[in-house]
Design an enzyme around this catalytic site. Structure first.
Site, PDB file in Angstrom:
ATOM      1  N   PRO A 263       1.315 -10.383  -4.892  1.00 43.30           N
ATOM      2  CA  PRO A 263       1.719 -11.789  -4.880  1.00 43.30           C
ATOM      3  C   PRO A 263       1.545 -12.515  -3.550  1.00 43.30           C
ATOM      4  O   PRO A 263       1.882 -13.680  -3.438  1.00 43.30           O
ATOM      5  CB  PRO A 263       3.203 -11.715  -5.251  1.00 43.30           C
ATOM      6  CG  PRO A 263       3.649 -10.412  -4.707  1.00 43.30           C
ATOM      7  CD  PRO A 263       2.500  -9.474  -4.876  1.00 43.30           C
ATOM      8  N   GLY A 264       1.043 -11.820  -2.520  1.00 45.59           N
ATOM      9  CA  GLY A 264       0.641 -12.531  -1.303  1.00 45.59           C
ATOM     10  C   GLY A 264       1.454 -12.264  -0.056  1.00 45.59           C
ATOM     11  O   GLY A 264       1.089 -12.730   1.027  1.00 45.59           O
ATOM     12  N   GLY A 265       2.554 -11.527  -0.173  1.00 43.02           N
ATOM     13  CA  GLY A 265       3.428 -11.334   0.986  1.00 43.02           C
ATOM     14  C   GLY A 265       2.726 -10.735   2.189  1.00 43.02           C
ATOM     15  O   GLY A 265       2.890 -11.206   3.325  1.00 43.02           O
ATOM     16  N   ASP A 311     -12.944  -8.201  -8.487  1.00 44.62           N
ATOM     17  CA  ASP A 311     -12.573  -6.836  -8.848  1.00 44.62           C
ATOM     18  C   ASP A 311     -12.702  -5.948  -7.619  1.00 44.62           C
ATOM     19  O   ASP A 311     -13.808  -5.750  -7.093  1.00 44.62           O
ATOM     20  CB  ASP A 311     -13.480  -6.337  -9.973  1.00 44.62           C
ATOM     21  CG  ASP A 311     -13.067  -4.987 -10.532  1.00 44.62           C
ATOM     22  OD1 ASP A 311     -12.293  -4.277  -9.860  1.00 44.62           O
ATOM     23  OD2 ASP A 311     -13.514  -4.642 -11.637  1.00 44.62           O
ATOM     24  N   ASP A 328      -4.241  -2.403  -0.579  1.00 46.05           N
ATOM     25  CA  ASP A 328      -2.923  -2.142  -1.175  1.00 46.05           C
ATOM     26  C   ASP A 328      -3.120  -2.008  -2.685  1.00 46.05           C
ATOM     27  O   ASP A 328      -3.065  -2.992  -3.418  1.00 46.05           O
ATOM     28  CB  ASP A 328      -1.962  -3.277  -0.832  1.00 46.05           C
ATOM     29  CG  ASP A 328      -0.547  -2.998  -1.289  1.00 46.05           C
ATOM     30  OD1 ASP A 328      -0.057  -1.888  -1.039  1.00 46.05           O
ATOM     31  OD2 ASP A 328       0.060  -3.887  -1.920  1.00 46.05           O
ATOM     32  N   CYS A 380       3.056   1.274  -3.233  1.00 48.65           N
ATOM     33  CA  CYS A 380       4.518   1.182  -3.304  1.00 48.65           C
ATOM     34  C   CYS A 380       5.040   2.291  -4.220  1.00 48.65           C
ATOM     35  O   CYS A 380       5.918   2.071  -5.050  1.00 48.65           O
ATOM     36  CB  CYS A 380       4.976  -0.193  -3.774  1.00 48.65           C
ATOM     37  SG  CYS A 380       4.358  -0.689  -5.395  1.00 48.65           S
TER      38      CYS A 380
END
Length: 431
Positions: A263-265, A311, A328, A380
Protein backbone atom coordinates in the site's frame (compact mmCIF):
# COMPACT_ATOMS: atom_id res chain seq x y z
CA UNK A 1 -27.70 -0.67 20.34
CA UNK A 2 -25.34 -3.60 21.02
CA UNK A 3 -27.74 -5.99 19.24
CA UNK A 4 -26.91 -4.47 15.89
CA UNK A 5 -23.22 -4.75 16.67
CA UNK A 6 -23.56 -8.45 17.50
CA UNK A 7 -25.54 -9.17 14.34
CA UNK A 8 -22.90 -7.38 12.28
CA UNK A 9 -20.10 -9.36 13.92
CA UNK A 10 -21.80 -12.71 13.26
CA UNK A 11 -22.64 -11.80 9.67
CA UNK A 12 -19.07 -10.64 9.02
CA UNK A 13 -17.56 -13.77 10.58
CA UNK A 14 -19.82 -16.04 8.53
CA UNK A 15 -19.00 -14.15 5.34
CA UNK A 16 -15.26 -14.15 6.06
CA UNK A 17 -15.12 -17.93 6.24
CA UNK A 18 -17.07 -18.39 3.01
CA UNK A 19 -15.48 -15.57 0.98
CA UNK A 20 -11.86 -16.27 2.03
CA UNK A 21 -11.18 -12.52 2.13
CA UNK A 22 -9.15 -10.26 4.40
CA UNK A 23 -10.90 -9.36 7.64
CA UNK A 24 -10.92 -5.59 7.15
CA UNK A 25 -12.36 -5.94 3.65
CA UNK A 26 -15.31 -7.87 5.11
CA UNK A 27 -16.01 -6.04 8.36
CA UNK A 28 -15.67 -2.38 7.41
CA UNK A 29 -18.16 -2.47 4.50
CA UNK A 30 -20.63 -4.42 6.65
CA UNK A 31 -20.44 -1.86 9.46
CA UNK A 32 -21.32 0.83 6.93
CA UNK A 33 -23.99 -1.31 5.30
CA UNK A 34 -25.69 -1.95 8.66
CA UNK A 35 -25.53 1.73 9.58
CA UNK A 36 -23.73 1.26 12.88
CA UNK A 37 -22.73 4.25 14.97
CA UNK A 38 -19.07 4.77 15.84
CA UNK A 39 -19.66 3.17 19.25
CA UNK A 40 -21.52 0.16 17.86
CA UNK A 41 -18.95 -0.21 15.11
CA UNK A 42 -16.16 -0.34 17.70
CA UNK A 43 -18.05 -3.01 19.67
CA UNK A 44 -18.72 -5.06 16.52
CA UNK A 45 -15.02 -4.79 15.64
CA UNK A 46 -13.96 -5.93 19.12
CA UNK A 47 -16.26 -8.96 18.87
CA UNK A 48 -15.26 -9.80 15.30
CA UNK A 49 -11.52 -9.63 15.81
CA UNK A 50 -11.71 -11.19 19.25
CA UNK A 51 -13.51 -14.27 17.94
CA UNK A 52 -11.14 -14.52 14.96
CA UNK A 53 -8.13 -14.25 17.23
CA UNK A 54 -9.35 -16.91 19.69
CA UNK A 55 -11.18 -19.24 17.29
CA UNK A 56 -9.30 -22.46 18.11
CA UNK A 57 -9.60 -21.79 21.84
CA UNK A 58 -13.32 -21.11 21.53
CA UNK A 59 -13.88 -24.25 19.48
CA UNK A 60 -11.98 -26.34 22.03
CA UNK A 61 -14.36 -25.06 24.71
CA UNK A 62 -17.45 -25.57 22.56
CA UNK A 63 -16.55 -29.20 21.90
CA UNK A 64 -16.70 -29.82 25.65
CA UNK A 65 -20.26 -28.50 25.89
CA UNK A 66 -21.93 -29.10 22.53
CA UNK A 67 -24.02 -32.20 21.90
CA UNK A 68 -23.50 -31.67 18.17
CA UNK A 69 -20.28 -31.70 16.16
CA UNK A 70 -19.21 -28.16 15.33
CA UNK A 71 -18.67 -29.14 11.69
CA UNK A 72 -22.39 -29.94 11.42
CA UNK A 73 -23.59 -26.55 12.67
CA UNK A 74 -24.68 -23.80 10.32
CA UNK A 75 -22.25 -20.88 10.02
CA UNK A 76 -24.65 -18.51 11.81
CA UNK A 77 -25.11 -20.86 14.79
CA UNK A 78 -21.40 -21.64 15.06
CA UNK A 79 -20.37 -17.98 14.94
CA UNK A 80 -23.06 -17.06 17.47
CA UNK A 81 -21.73 -19.70 19.87
CA UNK A 82 -18.18 -18.49 19.38
CA UNK A 83 -19.36 -14.96 20.01
CA UNK A 84 -21.16 -16.02 23.20
CA UNK A 85 -18.18 -17.94 24.63
CA UNK A 86 -15.86 -15.08 23.75
CA UNK A 87 -18.01 -12.58 25.66
CA UNK A 88 -18.30 -14.89 28.67
CA UNK A 89 -14.58 -15.54 28.83
CA UNK A 90 -12.82 -12.42 27.57
CA UNK A 91 -15.13 -9.39 27.80
CA UNK A 92 -15.37 -8.04 31.34
CA UNK A 93 -17.71 -5.27 30.19
CA UNK A 94 -20.45 -7.75 29.22
CA UNK A 95 -22.27 -9.54 32.04
CA UNK A 96 -22.95 -13.26 31.76
CA UNK A 97 -26.73 -12.90 31.51
CA UNK A 98 -26.46 -10.47 28.59
CA UNK A 99 -23.94 -12.68 26.78
CA UNK A 100 -26.29 -15.66 26.93
CA UNK A 101 -29.62 -13.93 26.35
CA UNK A 102 -28.33 -11.80 23.48
CA UNK A 103 -26.85 -14.89 21.82
CA UNK A 104 -30.22 -16.65 22.03
CA UNK A 105 -31.99 -13.63 20.55
CA UNK A 106 -29.30 -13.35 17.90
CA UNK A 107 -30.02 -16.71 16.24
CA UNK A 108 -33.72 -15.87 16.28
CA UNK A 109 -33.13 -12.54 14.54
CA UNK A 110 -30.92 -14.24 11.99
CA UNK A 111 -33.70 -16.69 11.15
CA UNK A 112 -32.47 -19.82 12.94
CA UNK A 113 -35.29 -20.06 15.52
CA UNK A 114 -34.88 -23.79 16.18
CA UNK A 115 -31.29 -23.29 17.32
CA UNK A 116 -32.16 -20.88 20.15
CA UNK A 117 -32.61 -23.64 22.72
CA UNK A 118 -29.38 -25.34 21.65
CA UNK A 119 -27.41 -22.07 21.90
CA UNK A 120 -28.90 -21.42 25.35
CA UNK A 121 -27.99 -24.94 26.54
CA UNK A 122 -24.38 -24.79 25.34
CA UNK A 123 -23.64 -21.39 26.87
CA UNK A 124 -25.34 -22.23 30.19
CA UNK A 125 -23.39 -25.49 30.35
CA UNK A 126 -20.18 -23.47 30.15
CA UNK A 127 -21.45 -21.21 32.92
CA UNK A 128 -22.40 -24.15 35.13
CA UNK A 129 -18.87 -25.42 34.67
CA UNK A 130 -17.71 -22.05 36.06
CA UNK A 131 -16.15 -21.13 32.71
CA UNK A 132 -13.32 -23.62 33.16
CA UNK A 133 -11.09 -24.57 30.27
CA UNK A 134 -10.22 -28.24 30.60
CA UNK A 135 -6.50 -29.15 30.52
CA UNK A 136 -5.26 -30.06 27.05
CA UNK A 137 -4.00 -33.59 26.58
CA UNK A 138 -0.89 -33.91 24.48
CA UNK A 139 2.50 -32.27 23.95
CA UNK A 140 3.46 -28.62 24.22
CA UNK A 141 2.32 -27.91 20.66
CA UNK A 142 -1.17 -29.22 21.42
CA UNK A 143 -1.31 -27.11 24.58
CA UNK A 144 -0.14 -23.96 22.84
CA UNK A 145 -2.59 -24.57 20.00
CA UNK A 146 -5.45 -24.05 22.46
CA UNK A 147 -3.75 -21.45 24.67
CA UNK A 148 -2.75 -19.17 21.78
CA UNK A 149 -5.30 -20.30 19.18
CA UNK A 150 -2.69 -21.09 16.56
CA UNK A 151 -2.51 -24.16 14.28
CA UNK A 152 -0.08 -26.82 15.42
CA UNK A 153 1.85 -26.94 12.15
CA UNK A 154 2.73 -23.25 12.42
CA UNK A 155 3.71 -23.61 16.09
CA UNK A 156 6.02 -26.50 15.16
CA UNK A 157 7.56 -24.45 12.34
CA UNK A 158 8.33 -21.57 14.71
CA UNK A 159 9.67 -23.88 17.42
CA UNK A 160 12.01 -25.49 14.91
CA UNK A 161 13.16 -22.18 13.40
CA UNK A 162 13.52 -20.02 16.52
CA UNK A 163 13.31 -22.26 19.61
CA UNK A 164 10.57 -22.60 22.21
CA UNK A 165 11.21 -19.32 24.01
CA UNK A 166 11.01 -17.18 20.88
CA UNK A 167 8.07 -19.21 19.52
CA UNK A 168 6.14 -18.61 22.72
CA UNK A 169 6.91 -14.89 22.52
CA UNK A 170 5.65 -14.81 18.93
CA UNK A 171 2.45 -16.59 19.92
CA UNK A 172 1.82 -14.29 22.88
CA UNK A 173 2.40 -11.16 20.79
CA UNK A 174 -0.07 -12.39 18.15
CA UNK A 175 -2.95 -11.86 20.59
CA UNK A 176 -4.44 -8.57 21.69
CA UNK A 177 -4.73 -5.13 20.16
CA UNK A 178 -1.66 -4.34 18.04
CA UNK A 179 0.19 -1.05 18.54
CA UNK A 180 -0.24 1.78 16.05
CA UNK A 181 2.94 3.47 14.88
CA UNK A 182 3.21 6.63 12.82
CA UNK A 183 6.10 7.47 10.53
CA UNK A 184 6.73 11.21 10.80
CA UNK A 185 6.84 12.94 7.43
CA UNK A 186 10.25 14.57 7.77
CA UNK A 187 9.61 16.61 4.64
CA UNK A 188 7.03 18.63 6.58
CA UNK A 189 7.63 18.33 10.32
CA UNK A 190 9.58 16.76 13.21
CA UNK A 191 8.60 14.14 15.79
CA UNK A 192 8.52 16.78 18.52
CA UNK A 193 6.27 19.15 16.57
CA UNK A 194 3.95 16.35 15.44
CA UNK A 195 3.59 15.03 19.00
CA UNK A 196 2.47 18.46 20.19
CA UNK A 197 0.06 18.85 17.27
CA UNK A 198 -1.42 15.39 17.89
CA UNK A 199 -2.04 16.31 21.51
CA UNK A 200 -3.87 19.44 20.37
CA UNK A 201 -6.04 17.15 18.23
CA UNK A 202 -6.81 14.88 21.19
CA UNK A 203 -4.25 12.15 20.50
CA UNK A 204 -1.67 10.99 23.01
CA UNK A 205 1.52 9.79 21.38
CA UNK A 206 4.97 8.68 22.50
CA UNK A 207 8.11 9.30 20.45
CA UNK A 208 9.87 5.95 20.00
CA UNK A 209 13.35 6.35 21.44
CA UNK A 210 14.79 3.31 19.67
CA UNK A 211 13.60 4.37 16.20
CA UNK A 212 14.04 7.84 14.77
CA UNK A 213 10.97 9.65 13.38
CA UNK A 214 8.47 7.16 14.79
CA UNK A 215 5.54 7.87 17.15
CA UNK A 216 3.36 5.32 18.93
CA UNK A 217 -0.30 6.29 19.25
CA UNK A 218 -1.81 5.48 22.65
CA UNK A 219 -5.52 4.72 22.89
CA UNK A 220 -8.16 4.08 20.26
CA UNK A 221 -8.58 6.60 17.47
CA UNK A 222 -9.15 6.70 13.73
CA UNK A 223 -5.94 8.46 12.75
CA UNK A 224 -7.06 8.94 9.15
CA UNK A 225 -9.73 11.37 10.36
CA UNK A 226 -7.17 13.65 11.99
CA UNK A 227 -6.37 17.02 10.35
CA UNK A 228 -2.67 16.22 10.71
CA UNK A 229 -3.14 13.07 8.62
CA UNK A 230 -5.01 14.98 5.91
CA UNK A 231 -2.24 17.56 5.92
CA UNK A 232 0.24 14.79 5.16
CA UNK A 233 2.29 15.04 8.35
CA UNK A 234 2.57 11.28 8.81
CA UNK A 235 1.61 7.87 7.50
CA UNK A 236 0.76 4.75 9.50
CA UNK A 237 3.62 2.23 9.42
CA UNK A 238 4.87 -0.48 11.76
CA UNK A 239 8.41 -0.22 13.09
CA UNK A 240 9.55 -3.27 11.13
CA UNK A 241 8.53 -1.69 7.82
CA UNK A 242 10.33 1.52 8.74
CA UNK A 243 13.48 -0.48 9.52
CA UNK A 244 13.11 -2.30 6.20
CA UNK A 245 13.00 1.01 4.31
CA UNK A 246 16.08 2.23 6.19
CA UNK A 247 17.97 -0.95 5.29
CA UNK A 248 17.85 0.04 1.62
CA UNK A 249 20.16 2.99 2.38
CA UNK A 250 18.65 5.04 -0.43
CA UNK A 251 20.41 8.38 -0.88
CA UNK A 252 19.14 11.74 -2.15
CA UNK A 253 19.41 12.00 -5.93
CA UNK A 254 19.44 8.26 -6.56
CA UNK A 255 17.12 6.19 -8.73
CA UNK A 256 15.08 3.66 -6.71
CA UNK A 257 12.67 0.89 -7.70
CA UNK A 258 9.98 -0.59 -5.43
CA UNK A 259 8.72 -3.65 -7.31
CA UNK A 260 5.74 -4.53 -5.04
CA UNK A 261 4.86 -1.12 -3.67
CA UNK A 262 1.25 -1.21 -2.41
CA UNK A 263 0.00 0.00 0.00
CA UNK A 264 2.96 2.39 -0.24
CA UNK A 265 4.34 2.83 3.27
CA UNK A 266 7.89 1.78 2.43
CA UNK A 267 7.84 3.86 -0.76
CA UNK A 268 6.89 6.93 1.28
CA UNK A 269 9.56 6.36 3.94
CA UNK A 270 12.22 5.80 1.31
CA UNK A 271 11.21 9.07 -0.39
CA UNK A 272 11.60 10.90 2.91
CA UNK A 273 15.01 9.34 3.50
CA UNK A 274 15.95 10.51 -0.01
CA UNK A 275 14.81 14.02 1.02
CA UNK A 276 12.39 13.99 -1.93
CA UNK A 277 15.33 14.24 -4.33
CA UNK A 278 15.95 11.73 -7.12
CA UNK A 279 13.41 9.28 -8.53
CA UNK A 280 11.32 6.41 -7.17
CA UNK A 281 9.46 4.12 -9.52
CA UNK A 282 6.75 2.32 -7.54
CA UNK A 283 5.18 -0.69 -9.21
CA UNK A 284 2.24 -2.92 -8.31
CA UNK A 285 0.48 -5.71 -10.15
CA UNK A 286 -2.83 -3.84 -10.01
CA UNK A 287 -3.36 -0.39 -11.51
CA UNK A 288 -5.86 0.59 -8.81
CA UNK A 289 -3.44 -0.16 -5.98
CA UNK A 290 -0.65 1.70 -7.75
CA UNK A 291 -3.02 4.65 -8.05
CA UNK A 292 -3.60 4.63 -4.30
CA UNK A 293 0.16 4.81 -3.75
CA UNK A 294 0.37 7.83 -6.03
CA UNK A 295 -2.46 9.54 -4.12
CA UNK A 296 -0.71 8.80 -0.84
CA UNK A 297 2.48 10.36 -2.13
CA UNK A 298 0.56 13.47 -3.15
CA UNK A 299 -0.98 13.76 0.34
CA UNK A 300 2.49 13.61 1.86
CA UNK A 301 3.89 16.19 -0.54
CA UNK A 302 6.23 13.66 -2.15
CA UNK A 303 7.01 14.54 -5.77
CA UNK A 304 9.66 11.97 -6.73
CA UNK A 305 7.33 8.94 -6.76
CA UNK A 306 5.90 7.70 -10.03
CA UNK A 307 3.51 4.77 -9.53
CA UNK A 308 2.24 2.36 -12.16
CA UNK A 309 1.14 -1.20 -12.84
CA UNK A 310 3.59 -3.97 -13.62
CA UNK A 311 4.27 -7.64 -12.96
CA UNK A 312 7.30 -7.94 -10.66
CA UNK A 313 8.05 -11.40 -12.05
CA UNK A 314 8.44 -10.12 -15.62
CA UNK A 315 11.58 -8.16 -16.54
CA UNK A 316 11.02 -4.90 -18.42
CA UNK A 317 14.33 -3.60 -19.84
CA UNK A 318 12.71 -0.27 -20.74
CA UNK A 319 12.56 0.64 -17.04
CA UNK A 320 16.34 1.03 -17.03
CA UNK A 321 18.77 0.51 -14.16
CA UNK A 322 18.49 1.60 -10.53
CA UNK A 323 20.81 2.42 -7.65
CA UNK A 324 18.46 0.78 -5.17
CA UNK A 325 15.78 -1.91 -5.54
CA UNK A 326 13.25 -2.90 -2.88
CA UNK A 327 11.83 -6.38 -3.38
CA UNK A 328 9.10 -6.71 -0.72
CA UNK A 329 7.49 -9.86 -2.06
CA UNK A 330 4.00 -11.37 -1.58
CA UNK A 331 4.17 -13.85 1.30
CA UNK A 332 2.16 -15.95 3.73
CA UNK A 333 1.89 -12.99 6.12
CA UNK A 334 2.52 -14.96 9.32
CA UNK A 335 4.39 -11.99 10.78
CA UNK A 336 1.29 -9.76 10.89
CA UNK A 337 -1.16 -12.16 12.57
CA UNK A 338 -1.89 -9.60 15.29
CA UNK A 339 -3.22 -7.26 12.59
CA UNK A 340 -4.97 -9.87 10.43
CA UNK A 341 -5.70 -12.89 12.66
CA UNK A 342 -7.39 -14.87 9.89
CA UNK A 343 -3.95 -15.36 8.29
CA UNK A 344 -2.86 -17.94 10.86
CA UNK A 345 -5.58 -20.38 9.81
CA UNK A 346 -3.98 -20.95 6.40
CA UNK A 347 -2.96 -24.53 5.73
CA UNK A 348 0.62 -25.50 4.78
CA UNK A 349 -0.66 -26.35 1.30
CA UNK A 350 -1.89 -22.79 0.83
CA UNK A 351 1.62 -21.37 1.14
CA UNK A 352 3.85 -24.13 -0.25
CA UNK A 353 4.17 -22.54 -3.72
CA UNK A 354 5.16 -19.10 -2.43
CA UNK A 355 8.96 -19.60 -2.27
CA UNK A 356 9.12 -20.29 -6.01
CA UNK A 357 7.14 -17.12 -6.76
CA UNK A 358 9.29 -15.13 -4.35
CA UNK A 359 12.51 -16.40 -5.90
CA UNK A 360 11.30 -15.52 -9.38
CA UNK A 361 10.46 -11.96 -8.29
CA UNK A 362 13.82 -11.61 -6.52
CA UNK A 363 15.74 -12.85 -9.54
CA UNK A 364 13.81 -10.56 -11.88
CA UNK A 365 14.26 -7.57 -9.57
CA UNK A 366 18.01 -8.12 -9.42
CA UNK A 367 18.27 -7.47 -13.16
CA UNK A 368 17.32 -3.82 -12.60
CA UNK A 369 20.22 -3.13 -10.26
CA UNK A 370 23.28 -1.12 -11.25
CA UNK A 371 26.78 -2.31 -10.39
CA UNK A 372 27.57 -1.58 -6.72
CA UNK A 373 23.83 -1.11 -6.15
CA UNK A 374 21.86 -2.40 -3.16
CA UNK A 375 18.81 -4.66 -3.23
CA UNK A 376 16.63 -5.42 -0.21
CA UNK A 377 14.55 -8.60 -0.14
CA UNK A 378 11.84 -8.57 2.52
CA UNK A 379 8.69 -10.33 3.69
CA UNK A 380 6.16 -9.92 6.49
CA UNK A 381 6.35 -13.60 7.39
CA UNK A 382 8.43 -15.79 9.68
CA UNK A 383 8.99 -19.00 7.76
CA UNK A 384 12.59 -19.83 6.74
CA UNK A 385 11.45 -21.34 3.43
CA UNK A 386 10.14 -17.91 2.38
CA UNK A 387 13.08 -16.00 3.82
CA UNK A 388 16.59 -17.36 4.36
CA UNK A 389 16.19 -20.24 1.93
CA UNK A 390 15.05 -17.97 -0.90
CA UNK A 391 18.08 -15.75 -0.30
CA UNK A 392 20.42 -18.76 -0.08
CA UNK A 393 19.18 -20.08 -3.42
CA UNK A 394 19.54 -16.65 -5.03
CA UNK A 395 23.13 -16.25 -3.81
CA UNK A 396 24.06 -19.71 -5.09
CA UNK A 397 22.76 -18.89 -8.55
CA UNK A 398 23.80 -15.21 -8.68
CA UNK A 399 27.46 -15.12 -7.52
CA UNK A 400 27.85 -11.43 -8.38
CA UNK A 401 25.67 -10.62 -5.35
CA UNK A 402 26.91 -10.54 -1.77
CA UNK A 403 24.83 -10.73 1.41
CA UNK A 404 25.51 -7.70 3.63
CA UNK A 405 23.09 -8.74 6.38
CA UNK A 406 19.81 -10.52 7.01
CA UNK A 407 17.53 -10.44 10.03
CA UNK A 408 14.21 -11.85 11.20
CA UNK A 409 12.31 -9.41 13.41
CA UNK A 410 10.66 -11.56 16.08
CA UNK A 411 10.07 -8.89 18.71
CA UNK A 412 13.03 -9.70 20.95
CA UNK A 413 14.27 -6.10 21.31
CA UNK A 414 11.36 -3.90 20.24
CA UNK A 415 7.67 -4.46 19.65
CA UNK A 416 7.46 -4.98 15.89
CA UNK A 417 5.43 -7.04 13.49
CA UNK A 418 7.20 -10.22 12.39
CA UNK A 419 9.41 -9.36 9.43
CA UNK A 420 12.43 -10.53 7.44
CA UNK A 421 14.96 -8.28 5.73
CA UNK A 422 18.03 -9.20 3.68
CA UNK A 423 20.33 -6.60 2.10
CA UNK A 424 22.25 -7.69 -0.98
CA UNK A 425 24.93 -5.79 -2.86
CA UNK A 426 25.81 -6.26 -6.51
CA UNK A 427 29.53 -6.36 -7.21
CA UNK A 428 31.06 -3.86 -9.61
CA UNK A 429 32.89 -4.76 -12.83
CA UNK A 430 31.62 -6.52 -15.90
CA UNK A 431 28.58 -8.75 -15.56
Amino acid sequence: MMKNARITAVQALARLHTANAYSNLVLEPMIKQNGLSARDGAFASALFYGVLERQLTLDYILRQHSSQKLEKLSPVVLETLRLGIYQLLYMDGVDDYAAVSESVELVKKLGVFKASGFVNAVLRSFLRDEKRILPVKGNITAQWEVEYSCPGWLIDAWRKAYGDQAAKRLLASSLGKPPVYLRVNTLKTTPEKLKILLEEQGVVGEICGELKNCIEVLGRINVEELPSFKEGLFHVQDKSSQLCAQALQAQPGQRTLDVCCAPGGKTFTIAQLMENRGEILARDLHEKRAGLVEKGAQRLGITIVKAGAGDAAVYEPALGKFDRVLCDVPCSGFGIIRRKPEIKYKSPQMVENLPEIQYKILKTSSQYLKEDGILVYSTCTLLPQENERVVERFLREQPQFQLEFQKSFIGEKMDTDGFFVARLKKAGGKE
